[in-house]
Write an enzyme that holds these catalytic residues in place. Structure first.
Site, PDB file in Angstrom:
ATOM      1  N   VAL A  81      -6.596   6.886  -3.096  1.00  0.00           N
ATOM      2  CA  VAL A  81      -5.764   5.816  -2.538  1.00  0.00           C
ATOM      3  C   VAL A  81      -5.579   6.065  -1.046  1.00  0.00           C
ATOM      4  CG1 VAL A  81      -3.540   4.635  -2.652  1.00  0.00           C
ATOM      5  CG2 VAL A  81      -4.536   5.602  -4.732  1.00  0.00           C
ATOM      6  N   ALA A  82      -5.831   5.037  -0.252  1.00  0.00           N
ATOM      7  CA  ALA A  82      -5.672   5.166   1.197  1.00  0.00           C
ATOM      8  C   ALA A  82      -4.199   5.220   1.575  1.00  0.00           C
ATOM      9  CB  ALA A  82      -6.343   3.992   1.905  1.00  0.00           C
ATOM     10  N   HIS A 117      -7.862  -2.729   1.979  1.00  0.00           N
ATOM     11  CA  HIS A 117      -7.271  -3.939   1.415  1.00  0.00           C
ATOM     12  C   HIS A 117      -6.425  -4.686   2.446  1.00  0.00           C
ATOM     13  CE1 HIS A 117      -8.488  -3.709  -2.808  1.00  0.00           C
ATOM     14  NE2 HIS A 117      -8.373  -2.393  -2.695  1.00  0.00           N
ATOM     15  N   GLN A 138       0.835  -1.203   0.000  1.00  0.00           N
ATOM     16  CA  GLN A 138       0.000   0.000   0.000  1.00  0.00           C
ATOM     17  C   GLN A 138       0.873   1.257   0.000  1.00  0.00           C
ATOM     18  OE1 GLN A 138      -3.288  -0.073  -0.306  1.00  0.00           O
ATOM     19  NE2 GLN A 138      -3.480   2.158  -0.345  1.00  0.00           N
ATOM     20  N   HIS A 195     -15.057  -1.589  -5.739  1.00  0.00           N
ATOM     21  CA  HIS A 195     -14.451  -1.972  -4.465  1.00  0.00           C
ATOM     22  C   HIS A 195     -15.511  -2.570  -3.536  1.00  0.00           C
ATOM     23  CE1 HIS A 195     -11.434  -1.426  -1.130  1.00  0.00           C
ATOM     24  NE2 HIS A 195     -12.552  -1.479  -0.418  1.00  0.00           N
ATOM     25  N   GLU A 240     -16.096   4.391  -5.883  1.00  0.00           N
ATOM     26  CA  GLU A 240     -15.433   3.192  -6.398  1.00  0.00           C
ATOM     27  C   GLU A 240     -16.450   2.051  -6.515  1.00  0.00           C
ATOM     28  OE1 GLU A 240     -11.974   2.098  -4.199  1.00  0.00           O
ATOM     29  OE2 GLU A 240     -10.892   3.959  -4.628  1.00  0.00           O
ATOM     30  N   SER A 259      -5.696   1.337   4.790  1.00  0.00           N
ATOM     31  CA  SER A 259      -6.326   0.755   3.601  1.00  0.00           C
ATOM     32  C   SER A 259      -7.246  -0.397   3.946  1.00  0.00           C
ATOM     33  CB  SER A 259      -5.255   0.255   2.633  1.00  0.00           C
ATOM     34  OG  SER A 259      -5.835  -0.493   1.586  1.00  0.00           O
TER      35      SER A 259
END
Length: 274
Positions: A178-179, A186, A158, A245, A242, A184
């Site tokens: 974007v984190a 993810h 990330q 996502h 998003e 994140s």
């Protein structure tokens, strides 16, 4: 006239008194039994009410176990999540993972991927992987092929993704899409970016306009997933729209979030603890 030492009148009087005593005793006993029965009924009713209230709480998707909420400690000025393995963990700009966190139940879901390599983005935590398989199977049954593009992402990965985005624009602009590393979704292992062949396997807002994207928006919640960053939730999530996502939160929470058209942040703002 005497019989056995007592007159007939005395015998009758004695019998009458005895009968009255027995009658009074019976009445008192009946009253006590009624009071006992009434008290028992009240206790039973109270117990039933408590059990019903407990059942209602258990059935209420807005009421969650305490451990499903973030446990937060401030570490070096950062609000850090202490229970990151929680399936409903809320990670965003405000709440970060502990340094070095990685789930210990990562598996590869049995779904179509847009790539062939065995890399970390193929992986999800087991409950999310099982649910993703169900989602993809349901889509296929309705004639839509979905492809997994990016799942688990480590802190280090990330960090690299954010650095690349910041280099192209700026850190401020990069943070809108974007984190930051540690913040994140993810990294939860509960999120998967998806796409379709009709969208050239790209991750962009055009996916929402494809048949596959429309199907996902309508049915993802049935399998425990939400579109984590909806179009009308940007001020709350601080991440732009998003449609690709997906985040696993479980079927009950997903249904509430879908039905009320809210974000995960808003869900926790309204949810109660038990």
């Amino acid at each position: 006239m005497k019989r056995g030492g007592k007159t007939l009148k005395q015998r009758r009087t004695t019998l009458l008194i005895t009968a009255l005593i027995l009658l009074l005793s019976a009445c008192q006993e009946t009253q006590e039994n009624q009071q006992t029965d009434h008290s028992t009924d009240e206790n039973t009713n109270n117990k039933n009410t408590e059990e019903n209230n407990t059942e209602e709480e258990d059935d209420d998707p807005w009421v969650l176990e305490e451990e499903q909420f973030n446990e937060i400690e401030t570490v070096e000025g950062i609000e850090t999540i202490q229970n990151p393995d929680n399936d409903q963990v809320l990670v965003n700009h405000d709440y970060a993972f502990p340094e070095g966190y990685e789930p210990d139940d990562l598996v590869v879901p049995d779904v179509l991927f847009s790539f062939d390599e065995d890399v970390e983005k193929r992986y999800l935590r087991e409950p999310a992987a099982d649910a993703l398989e169900d989602l993809f199977d349901a889509a296929a049954d309705d004639g839509h092929d979905l492809f997994a593009v990016s799942g688990f992402r480590s802190y280090e990965r990330q960090d690299a993704v954010f650095a690349d985005a910041a280099e192209e624009t700026s850190e401020e602009e990069a943070s809108e899409t974007v984190a930051n590393p540690g913040n994140s979704e993810h990294q939860t292992g509960l999120a998967m970016d998806i796409s379709s062949e009709s969208n050239d396997f790209e991750l962009n807002t055009s996916f929402a306009e494809t048949e596959e994207g429309e199907w996902v928006a309508e049915h993802a919640h049935e399998h425990g997933f939400i579109i984590r960053y909806p179009e009308d939730g940007e001020e709350i999530t601080e991440i732009s729209y998003e449609p690709w996502h997906l985040r696993y939160v479980g079927e009950e929470a997903a249904e509430v979030i879908y039905d009320h058209d809210i974000t995960l942040e808003e869900f926790f703002d309204h949810a109660g603890k038990i």
